[in-house]
Scaffold this motif. Structure first.
Motif, PDB file in Angstrom:
ATOM      1  N   THR A 111       0.851  -1.271  -0.180  1.00  0.00           N
ATOM      2  CA  THR A 111       0.173   0.082   0.026  1.00  0.00           C
ATOM      3  C   THR A 111       0.743   1.318   0.056  1.00  0.00           C
ATOM      4  OG1 THR A 111       0.108  -0.345   2.400  1.00  0.00           O
ATOM      5  CG2 THR A 111      -1.854  -1.193   1.195  1.00  0.00           C
ATOM      6  N   GLU A 112       2.011   1.104   0.466  1.00  0.00           N
ATOM      7  CA  GLU A 112       3.039   2.227   0.513  1.00  0.00           C
ATOM      8  C   GLU A 112       3.801   2.378  -0.923  1.00  0.00           C
ATOM      9  OE1 GLU A 112       6.199   4.117   3.139  1.00  0.00           O
ATOM     10  OE2 GLU A 112       6.029   2.038   3.495  1.00  0.00           O
TER      11      GLU A 112
ATOM     12  N   GLY B  19       3.508   0.408  -3.928  1.00  0.00           N
ATOM     13  CA  GLY B  19       2.897   0.164  -5.075  1.00  0.00           C
ATOM     14  C   GLY B  19       2.958  -1.090  -5.552  1.00  0.00           C
TER      15      GLY B  19
ATOM     16  N   LYS C  97       3.728   0.426 -10.540  1.00  0.00           N
ATOM     17  CA  LYS C  97       2.729   1.271 -10.403  1.00  0.00           C
ATOM     18  C   LYS C  97       2.915   1.566  -8.846  1.00  0.00           C
ATOM     19  CE  LYS C  97      -0.224   4.469 -11.639  1.00  0.00           C
ATOM     20  NZ  LYS C  97      -0.472   4.854 -10.076  1.00  0.00           N
ATOM     21  N   ALA C  98       3.413   2.853  -8.554  1.00  0.00           N
ATOM     22  CA  ALA C  98       3.034   3.453  -7.230  1.00  0.00           C
ATOM     23  C   ALA C  98       2.207   4.608  -7.121  1.00  0.00           C
ATOM     24  CB  ALA C  98       4.657   3.897  -6.696  1.00  0.00           C
ATOM     25  N   PRO C  99       1.672   4.718  -5.760  1.00  0.00           N
ATOM     26  CA  PRO C  99       0.701   6.004  -5.714  1.00  0.00           C
ATOM     27  C   PRO C  99       0.881   7.206  -6.353  1.00  0.00           C
ATOM     28  CG  PRO C  99       1.120   4.931  -3.558  1.00  0.00           C
ATOM     29  CD  PRO C  99       1.815   4.433  -4.562  1.00  0.00           C
ATOM     30  N   THR C 100       2.199   7.504  -6.574  1.00  0.00           N
ATOM     31  CA  THR C 100       2.678   8.940  -7.006  1.00  0.00           C
ATOM     32  C   THR C 100       3.448   8.809  -8.265  1.00  0.00           C
ATOM     33  OG1 THR C 100       4.565   9.278  -5.458  1.00  0.00           O
ATOM     34  CG2 THR C 100       2.385  10.152  -4.858  1.00  0.00           C
TER      35      THR C 100
END
Length: 285
Positions: A22-23, A25, A45-48
């Motif tokens: 969750t941190e 990706g 693919k990470a959150p940002t």
């Protein structure tokens, strides 16, 4: 001649990272392709940000191309432990582009390394000449069941045209012990001190210190599929006052070079907005 798997192919997976967090990706880093030359592919693919790139290491030279943290990059870096050093880094989006060359010496029975580089970095289209000097050293020793390591680094970036310079010093202490069969205790403390200013923001470092500790218990036996280890990890970043704790359950599969399993963590931050961290982690067998 038929297709053959490289003889060291499975051992390459020891440095492959499956990202399910969750941190951080979702995806995979440093996945080895089926070529005699060790070529790695990363897709995350990470959150940002996105990562999708390819890299390899040939005779002390790193070659990399693709997108790293949303930034297009082309890199050639020749950095053997000693001898001639050179490199070039081209990045898009106004990020750091640089070219450098230098030389490295090994000292103190190869425990210490002295590096000197000169180069040009490009900031906003303007070339900024710079000089980099860096000294690193480390020493390990065992006292019965207690293993210790002390390391350090001192570096200086100088910018003669702007008359700027930044110096920094790193220090790390590592302890680990196995008081009982299968049980390992470890602790690490890192400190960084910085003074001065830089003309290239990408070279700038800041004050940092962090303490980490862990307890790992490896279960006996070697089944084809079973519980391999349980682990608890704790870290505290002092400058940001962030504390994180993880609990890991690692499974043993004969077909994999590492133990692998789920990790659940929790992070406390100064604003009081803690968050859960869920990921997949690995541990060498």
């Amino acid at each position: 001649m038929g297709f053959q798997i490289p003889p060291n192919y499975l051992s390459r997976f020891a440095s492959t990272e499956l990202v399910i967090s969750t941190e951080a990706g979702y995806g995979v880093r440093a996945f080895p392709l089926l070529f005699p030359q060790d070529i790695r592919v990363s897709v995350v693919k990470a959150p940002t940000y996105w990562d999708y790139n390819v890299s390899t290491r040939v005779q002390d030279t790193t070659l990399a191309a693709g997108v790293f943290y949303n930034v297009p990059r082309l890199e050639v870096t020749h950095d053997p432990p000693k001898g001639l050093q050179f490199g070039g880094l081209i990045q898009g989006g106004g990020n750091l582009t640089k070219f450098s060359a230098g030389y490295a010496h090994l000292l103190w029975e190869d425990r210490a390394r002295l590096l000197g580089n000169v180069g040009v970095a490009f900031v906003g289209g303007n070339g900024v000449p710079y000089a980099q000097t860096e000294a690193t050293a480390g020493y390990g020793r065992s006292f019965g069941k207690l293993n210790t390591y002390v390391g350090g680094a001192a570096r200086l970036f100088a910018f003669p045209v702007q008359r700027d310079a930044q110096g920094s010093v790193d220090a790390v202490v590592v302890l680990n012990t196995t008081p009982l069969p299968g049980l390992t205790l470890d602790a690490t403390h890192f400190e960084r001190f910085v003074t001065g200013e830089v003309a290239v923001p990408a070279f700038s470092l800041g004050r940092y210190n962090e303490t980490k500790a862990g307890v790992t218990y490896r279960l006996p036996g070697d089944p084809a599929l079973g519980l391999g280890a349980i682990r608890t990890r704790l870290s505290h970043a002092w400058q940001s006052d962030v504390t994180t704790v993880w609990g890991d359950v690692l499974l043993r599969l004969n077909v994999l070079p590492s133990l692998v399993g789920p990790s659940v963590g929790y992070q406390w931050t100064p604003d009081g907005k803690g968050r859960w961290l869920i990921s997949l982690v690995t541990l060498p067998k």
